[in-house]
Scaffold this motif. Sequence first.
Motif, PDB file in Angstrom:
ATOM      1  N   LYS A   5     -14.514   2.360  -5.223  1.00 16.38           N
ATOM      2  CA  LYS A   5     -13.695   2.677  -6.391  1.00 16.38           C
ATOM      3  C   LYS A   5     -13.941   1.610  -7.447  1.00 16.38           C
ATOM      4  O   LYS A   5     -14.293   0.467  -7.125  1.00 16.38           O
ATOM      5  CB  LYS A   5     -12.222   2.705  -5.995  1.00 16.38           C
ATOM      6  N   LEU A   6     -13.724   1.976  -8.686  1.00 13.57           N
ATOM      7  CA  LEU A   6     -13.940   1.040  -9.785  1.00 13.57           C
ATOM      8  C   LEU A   6     -13.104  -0.225  -9.609  1.00 13.57           C
ATOM      9  O   LEU A   6     -13.586  -1.335  -9.841  1.00 13.57           O
ATOM     10  CB  LEU A   6     -13.624   1.705 -11.132  1.00 13.57           C
ATOM     11  N   LYS A   7     -11.860  -0.083  -9.173  1.00 16.36           N
ATOM     12  CA  LYS A   7     -10.993  -1.251  -9.007  1.00 16.36           C
ATOM     13  C   LYS A   7     -11.549  -2.203  -7.938  1.00 16.36           C
ATOM     14  O   LYS A   7     -11.382  -3.419  -8.045  1.00 16.36           O
ATOM     15  CB  LYS A   7      -9.562  -0.831  -8.681  1.00 16.36           C
ATOM     16  N   LEU A 171      -2.432 -13.899  -1.279  1.00 18.70           N
ATOM     17  CA  LEU A 171      -2.594 -13.009  -2.433  1.00 18.70           C
ATOM     18  C   LEU A 171      -1.982 -11.637  -2.144  1.00 18.70           C
ATOM     19  O   LEU A 171      -1.328 -11.049  -3.002  1.00 18.70           O
ATOM     20  CB  LEU A 171      -4.084 -12.885  -2.768  1.00 18.70           C
ATOM     21  N   ALA A 172      -2.181 -11.157  -0.927  1.00 18.77           N
ATOM     22  CA  ALA A 172      -1.622  -9.846  -0.545  1.00 18.77           C
ATOM     23  C   ALA A 172      -0.098  -9.868  -0.582  1.00 18.77           C
ATOM     24  O   ALA A 172       0.527  -8.862  -0.941  1.00 18.77           O
ATOM     25  CB  ALA A 172      -2.122  -9.448   0.842  1.00 18.77           C
ATOM     26  N   LYS A 173       0.523 -10.992  -0.240  1.00 16.90           N
ATOM     27  CA  LYS A 173       1.986 -11.092  -0.246  1.00 16.90           C
ATOM     28  C   LYS A 173       2.573 -10.918  -1.642  1.00 16.90           C
ATOM     29  O   LYS A 173       3.720 -10.522  -1.789  1.00 16.90           O
ATOM     30  CB  LYS A 173       2.438 -12.431   0.332  1.00 16.90           C
ATOM     31  N   THR A 174       1.787 -11.204  -2.663  1.00 14.06           N
ATOM     32  CA  THR A 174       2.281 -11.055  -4.036  1.00 14.06           C
ATOM     33  C   THR A 174       2.380  -9.587  -4.433  1.00 14.06           C
ATOM     34  O   THR A 174       3.034  -9.263  -5.414  1.00 14.06           O
ATOM     35  CB  THR A 174       1.366 -11.774  -5.050  1.00 14.06           C
ATOM     36  N   GLY A 175       1.673  -8.719  -3.715  1.00 18.39           N
ATOM     37  CA  GLY A 175       1.688  -7.292  -4.021  1.00 18.39           C
ATOM     38  C   GLY A 175       0.527  -6.831  -4.887  1.00 18.39           C
ATOM     39  O   GLY A 175       0.345  -5.632  -5.086  1.00 18.39           O
ATOM     40  N   VAL A 176      -0.285  -7.748  -5.396  1.00 18.87           N
ATOM     41  CA  VAL A 176      -1.382  -7.350  -6.292  1.00 18.87           C
ATOM     42  C   VAL A 176      -2.497  -6.604  -5.557  1.00 18.87           C
ATOM     43  O   VAL A 176      -3.318  -5.955  -6.194  1.00 18.87           O
ATOM     44  CB  VAL A 176      -1.983  -8.554  -7.072  1.00 18.87           C
ATOM     45  N   LEU A 177      -2.495  -6.686  -4.242  1.00 10.57           N
ATOM     46  CA  LEU A 177      -3.529  -5.992  -3.462  1.00 10.57           C
ATOM     47  C   LEU A 177      -2.978  -4.751  -2.769  1.00 10.57           C
ATOM     48  O   LEU A 177      -3.597  -4.240  -1.841  1.00 10.57           O
ATOM     49  CB  LEU A 177      -4.129  -6.954  -2.420  1.00 10.57           C
ATOM     50  N   SER A 178      -1.856  -4.260  -3.221  1.00 14.63           N
ATOM     51  CA  SER A 178      -1.185  -3.153  -2.525  1.00 14.63           C
ATOM     52  C   SER A 178      -2.025  -1.885  -2.434  1.00 14.63           C
ATOM     53  O   SER A 178      -1.848  -1.091  -1.515  1.00 14.63           O
ATOM     54  CB  SER A 178       0.151  -2.835  -3.191  1.00 14.63           C
ATOM     55  N   SER A 179      -2.964  -1.692  -3.351  1.00 12.85           N
ATOM     56  CA  SER A 179      -3.787  -0.478  -3.297  1.00 12.85           C
ATOM     57  C   SER A 179      -5.138  -0.713  -2.619  1.00 12.85           C
ATOM     58  O   SER A 179      -5.972   0.188  -2.576  1.00 12.85           O
ATOM     59  CB  SER A 179      -3.999   0.075  -4.711  1.00 12.85           C
TER      60      SER A 179
END
Length: 192
Positions: A5-7, A171-179
Motif C-alpha cells: 500500500k502507498l502508506k 511507536l505502536a503504543k502511540t497509535g500511529v501504526l494502528s493501520s
Amino acid sequence: MKNWKLKEIVVMSVLSVVFAVVYLAFLPVGKVLVGFFGLIGYDFIFGIWFIVSVIAAYIIRKPGAAFLSETIAATVEMLLGNAVGPILILTGMIQGLGAEAGFALTRYRRYDVWTLMFAGMMAGVFSFAWGYFQSGYAALAGTYVLFMFITRIVSGALIAGVGGKVLSDALAKTGVLSSFALGKEKRKKYVA
C-alpha cells in the motif's frame, strides 16, 4: 511490491531517511570507539546500522521491507555526505539482504523478538562477509577477526533486534501504526 500500500511505502521511506541521519550521527561515536579499542570499536555499535531493516520489516511485515529500507537509508546517508561514497549503497544492500534472509527463513510468518534478533544477526553476518573482503580483515590476526565477528553479531542481535523491537513497540503504543500489521497485532493483544 505490487501488494504494498502507498502508506507502507511512505512509512518505510520516512523511516529510512530518519535512520540515514541516525547512521551519520553514529559515525563519530564509532570513531571514538575505534580510538579506544581499535578496529573492533565499530563492531560494538554496528547493530545501529542494521536497525531500520528490522524496524521496517517488523512494522510492515512484507517481503522486501528489510532490503528496501536499508538500501534507501544507505542511499540517503551517502547523499547527506558520508565520505565512503557510492559504495555505501552496495553496503546497505548487503546489510538489507542479511536482515531480509532472517525474515525469509521464517517465510515472513514470525516477528517475535527472537526472529528480530536473528534478522539483526544475519545482517551482521552478511555485512561482516562483505567487510572482510572490502576492508582487508584477512590481514588481521584470526582470533581478533573472530572476536570482531562475534561482537558484530551480538551488536546486530541486541541493537537492531531488541532495540528495533523496543522502538517499534513504543511507536505502536502511540497509535500511529494502528493501520499497519504491527499496530493491528498490538490492538488484538490489548483487546484479548
